[in-house]
Motif scaffolding. Structure first.
Motif, PDB file in Angstrom:
ATOM      1  N   UNK A 468       0.827  -1.211   0.000  1.00  0.00           N
ATOM      2  CA  UNK A 468       0.000   0.000   0.000  1.00  0.00           C
ATOM      3  C   UNK A 468       0.859   1.258   0.000  1.00  0.00           C
ATOM      4  N   UNK A 469       1.975   1.219   0.700  1.00  0.00           N
ATOM      5  CA  UNK A 469       2.813   2.423   0.766  1.00  0.00           C
ATOM      6  C   UNK A 469       3.796   2.498  -0.402  1.00  0.00           C
ATOM      7  N   UNK A 470       3.660   1.554  -1.337  1.00  0.00           N
ATOM      8  CA  UNK A 470       4.498   1.590  -2.531  1.00  0.00           C
ATOM      9  C   UNK A 470       5.842   0.932  -2.371  1.00  0.00           C
ATOM     10  N   UNK A 471       6.048   0.212  -1.265  1.00  0.00           N
ATOM     11  CA  UNK A 471       7.334  -0.438  -1.027  1.00  0.00           C
ATOM     12  C   UNK A 471       7.406  -1.817  -1.652  1.00  0.00           C
ATOM     13  N   UNK A 472       8.438  -2.540  -1.274  1.00  0.00           N
ATOM     14  CA  UNK A 472       8.651  -3.880  -1.809  1.00  0.00           C
ATOM     15  C   UNK A 472      10.097  -4.120  -2.161  1.00  0.00           C
ATOM     16  N   UNK A 473      11.007  -3.594  -1.374  1.00  0.00           N
ATOM     17  CA  UNK A 473      12.430  -3.701  -1.672  1.00  0.00           C
ATOM     18  C   UNK A 473      12.947  -5.094  -1.317  1.00  0.00           C
ATOM     19  N   UNK A 474      14.138  -5.394  -1.805  1.00  0.00           N
ATOM     20  CA  UNK A 474      14.793  -6.657  -1.458  1.00  0.00           C
ATOM     21  C   UNK A 474      15.087  -6.716   0.039  1.00  0.00           C
ATOM     22  N   UNK A 475      15.350  -5.567   0.634  1.00  0.00           N
ATOM     23  CA  UNK A 475      15.608  -5.539   2.074  1.00  0.00           C
ATOM     24  C   UNK A 475      14.363  -5.980   2.844  1.00  0.00           C
ATOM     25  N   UNK A 476      13.194  -5.523   2.408  1.00  0.00           N
ATOM     26  CA  UNK A 476      11.954  -5.939   3.068  1.00  0.00           C
ATOM     27  C   UNK A 476      11.741  -7.441   2.882  1.00  0.00           C
ATOM     28  N   UNK A 477      11.994  -7.947   1.682  1.00  0.00           N
ATOM     29  CA  UNK A 477      11.821  -9.380   1.432  1.00  0.00           C
ATOM     30  C   UNK A 477      12.716 -10.205   2.344  1.00  0.00           C
ATOM     31  N   UNK A 478      13.972  -9.773   2.500  1.00  0.00           N
ATOM     32  CA  UNK A 478      14.901 -10.500   3.374  1.00  0.00           C
ATOM     33  C   UNK A 478      14.431 -10.458   4.825  1.00  0.00           C
ATOM     34  N   UNK A 479      14.003  -9.265   5.249  1.00  0.00           N
ATOM     35  CA  UNK A 479      13.539  -9.121   6.633  1.00  0.00           C
ATOM     36  C   UNK A 479      12.300  -9.988   6.872  1.00  0.00           C
ATOM     37  N   UNK A 480      11.354  -9.985   5.919  1.00  0.00           N
ATOM     38  CA  UNK A 480      10.154 -10.813   6.048  1.00  0.00           C
ATOM     39  C   UNK A 480      10.525 -12.287   6.104  1.00  0.00           C
ATOM     40  N   UNK A 481      11.424 -12.696   5.239  1.00  0.00           N
ATOM     41  CA  UNK A 481      11.876 -14.094   5.216  1.00  0.00           C
ATOM     42  C   UNK A 481      12.438 -14.490   6.584  1.00  0.00           C
ATOM     43  N   UNK A 482      13.272 -13.641   7.133  1.00  0.00           N
ATOM     44  CA  UNK A 482      13.902 -13.953   8.416  1.00  0.00           C
ATOM     45  C   UNK A 482      12.877 -13.990   9.546  1.00  0.00           C
ATOM     46  N   UNK A 483      11.916 -13.053   9.534  1.00  0.00           N
ATOM     47  CA  UNK A 483      10.912 -13.032  10.596  1.00  0.00           C
ATOM     48  C   UNK A 483      10.000 -14.249  10.527  1.00  0.00           C
ATOM     49  N   UNK A 484       9.565 -14.594   9.323  1.00  0.00           N
ATOM     50  CA  UNK A 484       8.682 -15.757   9.176  1.00  0.00           C
ATOM     51  C   UNK A 484       9.414 -17.028   9.584  1.00  0.00           C
ATOM     52  N   UNK A 485      10.668 -17.158   9.172  1.00  0.00           N
ATOM     53  CA  UNK A 485      11.413 -18.370   9.515  1.00  0.00           C
ATOM     54  C   UNK A 485      11.716 -18.441  11.013  1.00  0.00           C
ATOM     55  N   UNK A 486      11.966 -17.307  11.636  1.00  0.00           N
ATOM     56  CA  UNK A 486      12.170 -17.315  13.088  1.00  0.00           C
ATOM     57  C   UNK A 486      10.893 -17.753  13.801  1.00  0.00           C
ATOM     58  N   UNK A 487       9.758 -17.255  13.331  1.00  0.00           N
ATOM     59  CA  UNK A 487       8.485 -17.677  13.920  1.00  0.00           C
ATOM     60  C   UNK A 487       8.199 -19.146  13.625  1.00  0.00           C
ATOM     61  N   UNK A 488       8.583 -19.611  12.432  1.00  0.00           N
ATOM     62  CA  UNK A 488       8.421 -21.034  12.115  1.00  0.00           C
ATOM     63  C   UNK A 488       9.141 -21.899  13.149  1.00  0.00           C
ATOM     64  N   UNK A 489      10.378 -21.537  13.451  1.00  0.00           N
ATOM     65  CA  UNK A 489      11.158 -22.328  14.409  1.00  0.00           C
ATOM     66  C   UNK A 489      10.524 -22.298  15.793  1.00  0.00           C
ATOM     67  N   UNK A 490      10.117 -21.106  16.207  1.00  0.00           N
ATOM     68  CA  UNK A 490       9.501 -20.983  17.534  1.00  0.00           C
ATOM     69  C   UNK A 490       8.202 -21.775  17.612  1.00  0.00           C
TER      70      UNK A 490
END
Length: 643
Positions: A468-490
């Motif tokens: 919605x805010x017009x974003x979608x950078x590779x940095x956001x993708x990496x951060x999302x990947x790391x957060x989802x995977x950390x939650x997966x492990x937990x």
């Protein structure tokens, strides 16, 4: 004639088992070769060659595994197999000429339901031109015979040769079943409807209640207690006819002497009728994989589902009200999705967190109305080994690009979290229906499902805000990947603890069911005391009073104990026997109870309340579709490297 049948069998494979039954009934020798993973190519090829078959049949059903089967067929020929090689299944049936042209090791493609066709091939492999339903190589030419009509009377077919010893789930023997073939509807994205249209004949055929009950009765007398119906749609279109059919099945099962069982089905939301499902629940229904598919009117219309959003909501309300394990898959995106439609699908998930679920993008299968439409619009990417597309709405496509990699492991990995969520609820439901449960264990199971779904929605909401805010950078993708995977492990750790709790409670129930003698009660009490105070076990080893699950045999499991004290309803009759405390005690000894007070708090269990109070978060599941078959480069065959 000796026929080898090749296919996956991580669980009992009914397509292979029905073929095996038909061939065996016709007097042929049959060998089954299991082929589950790409790493199995060499082992499976050597087993095929060692069997020295006259005919080798390959179950080439799924697009995502097609190249694995091509490699296996080629390797089998390389090792010197001279058998007639035959491929069948959805993928092969829609691409016979391409397969035979690209794969010299393949001799024949069979189109349609394979029982009769394969029996005819086995009777005389040299008479292919006289057998309906084939495409085969004749010198340099490819020949196609007239279509093979599917069998209309399913009662005439031999029963499948169920594998023995039976698979077991929590000690209960389980088999797969079919009560019908085909589907009453023709959804725009569905390969099942497309395949039955290709094969001709009636699109939906059913076995008689007496025939189904006859097979179930034989299996019940061998010890089977759980029946997994793999019908694409367990119910027909007519509600009155459905009710009459399953009343007749209830009566036929009783006539067969079938006692307590559990069974699971697949059904459309618009076929969920309160009276019918109350009947099915009383017969042993414990799981429904519900064809929700989409959470907005626009998506349902784009997918050609023929159902309304209100059907989805009503079905979930009815089935959850019957205290069933209800799971679903949601196609949150399709080629025509808008960003607003994606928001609506996420909102549907947010509003329905109580059921195990999975989600994915709609994939494209040959022969479907959706495939034809995209082909006409020149929007298809890839080739017949794997079709792809770009979503028309740029923001919807950007959202997909952002969450695809982050959620791949959670949805489709080797140990997907959404599968674990479904497993927790499945095991608890089966345990509850057969042996009973406790308020705390129930709360832990239901709370875990809601926690997983709420976490998924939270991350999807982050993606929606970013777009919605017009974003979608590779940095956001990496951060999302790391957060989802950390939650997966937990969440994986939490889910395994809940599973342990369910299974440990089952062992306690098993000990309880062995008798109510004072000696047994003293042994259990000693076990609980040992766990609670960590004292040295006496020489009589009272912890063995809770035996391990029964071994895998085909003998009948013991009937559920009549002691109601283990069930949430009615309340425990023996106030001196605290099931929750005993389960906690044994869990402590097994190492489960580390952090259990926080788990109880997270699960919404009020201390000493004696009832479960779910937390306020939300949830669905069957095997959701596999990850899309994205072609990074040209397929092997396009590079001129024939397998």
């Amino acid at each position: 004639m000796h026929v080898v049948l090749v296919g996956p069998e991580l669980e009992e494979n009914l397509s292979l088992r029905y073929l095996h039954g038909a061939l065996a009934a016709a007097g042929h020798e049959v060998t089954l070769v299991q082929f589950d993973f790409p790493r199995d190519v060499e082992r499976a090829a050597q087993q095929i060659v060692a069997a020295r078959p006259d005919v080798a049949g390959f179950s080439m059903v799924f697009t995502r595994r097609a190249e694995e089967y091509a490699a296996l067929i080629a390797r089998t020929r390389e090792l010197g197999c001279r058998a007639l090689t035959v491929a069948g299944g959805h993928f092969a049936a829609f691409h016979p000429e391409q397969l035979l042209s690209d794969l010299p090791a393949l001799d024949v493609v069979a189109i349609g339901e394979g029982g009769r066709v394969l029996c005819q091939i086995a009777r005389d492999p040299r008479a292919l031109s006289s057998i309906p339903g084939l495409v085969f190589r004749d010198g340099e030419e490819l020949r196609r015979t007239p279509p093979a009509a599917p069998p209309e009377d399913l009662d005439e077919l031999p029963w499948p040769t169920h594998r023995r010893p039976f698979d077991r789930y929590m000690g209960l023997p389980i088999v797969n079943m079919l009560g019908s073939r085909g589907c009453t509807h023709g959804c725009g994205f569905c390969s099942i409807a497309a395949w039955h249209k290709l094969c001709g004949g009636s699109r939906y055929r059913v076995r008689s209640p007496a025939n189904i009950a006859g097979e179930m009765g034989c299996l019940y007398r061998e010890g089977v207690r759980v029946f997994n119906f793999h019908d694409d749609n367990f119910l027909g279109r007519d509600a009155a006819a459905n009710l009459a059919r399953y009343r007749a099945l209830r009566d036929a099962l009783a006539a067969q002497g079938v006692g307590k069982i559990a069974f699971q089905i697949k059904a459309r939301p618009d076929s969920i009728d309160p009276e019918l499902f109350a009947l099915l629940r009383s017969m042993g229904l414990f799981r429904v994989f519900l064809g929700i598919e989409a959470g907005t009117e626009t998506s349902l219309r784009n997918l050609g589902r023929g159902q309304k959003l209100r059907d989805n909501v009503r079905a979930l309300e009815i089935l959850n009200g019957l205290d069933l394990h209800v799971a679903f898959n949601l196609l949150v995106l399709n080629p025509e999705s808008t960003f607003e439609d994606l928001e609506g699908n996420v909102a549907f998930l947010r509003a329905h967190l109580d059921n195990p679920m999975n989600f994915c993008r709609t994939e494209i299968y040959q022969g479907t109305p959706l495939e034809r439409r995209l082909r006409k619009q020149d929007r298809l990417l890839g080739d017949y080994w794997g079709l792809d597309y770009a979503i028309g709405d740029e923001r919807a496509q950007r959202a997909f690009d952002l969450f695809r990699d982050a959620f791949h492991q959670r949805n489709f990995g080797a140990h997907p979290l959404h599968y674990l969520s479904g497993q927790v609820d499945y095991e608890h439901q089966l345990r509850m229906d057969f042996f009973g449960t406790t308020p705390e264990v129930r709360a832990a199971a239901k709370g875990f499902v809601r926690a997983v779904n709420a976490n998924t929605v939270q991350h999807l909401d982050d993606v929606l805000r970013e777009v919605r805010r017009g974003g979608g950078s590779e940095a956001f993708k990496r951060e999302l990947f790391e957060r989802v995977h950390a939650d997966d492990e937990r969440l994986h750790v939490e889910g395994q603890l809940v599973l342990r709790r369910i299974r440990d409670l089952g062992e306690v129930v098993a000990a309880r069911r062995q008798g109510s003698s004072l000696r047994t009660r003293a042994a259990i009490a000693a076990a609980a005391a040992f766990a609670l105070v960590s004292c040295r076990p006496p020489e009589t080893a009272p912890m063995e009073a809770a035996p391990p699950p029964p071994p895998t045999t085909s003998g009948a499991p013991p009937e559920p104990a009549p002691d109601a004290g283990w069930f949430i309803e009615p309340p425990a009759a023996d106030a001196s026997f605290d099931a929750v405390a005993l389960a906690d005690a044994i869990a402590t000894d097994t190492g489960f109870d580390a952090g259990s007070q926080q788990q109880k708090k997270d699960a919404g269990v009020k201390k000493d309340a004696g009832v479960y109070v779910p937390p306020v978060y939300t949830a669905p599941m069957e095997a959701a579709p596999p990850p899309p078959h994205h072609m990074e480069a040209a397929p092997l065959w396009k590079k001129g490297k024939k397998p």
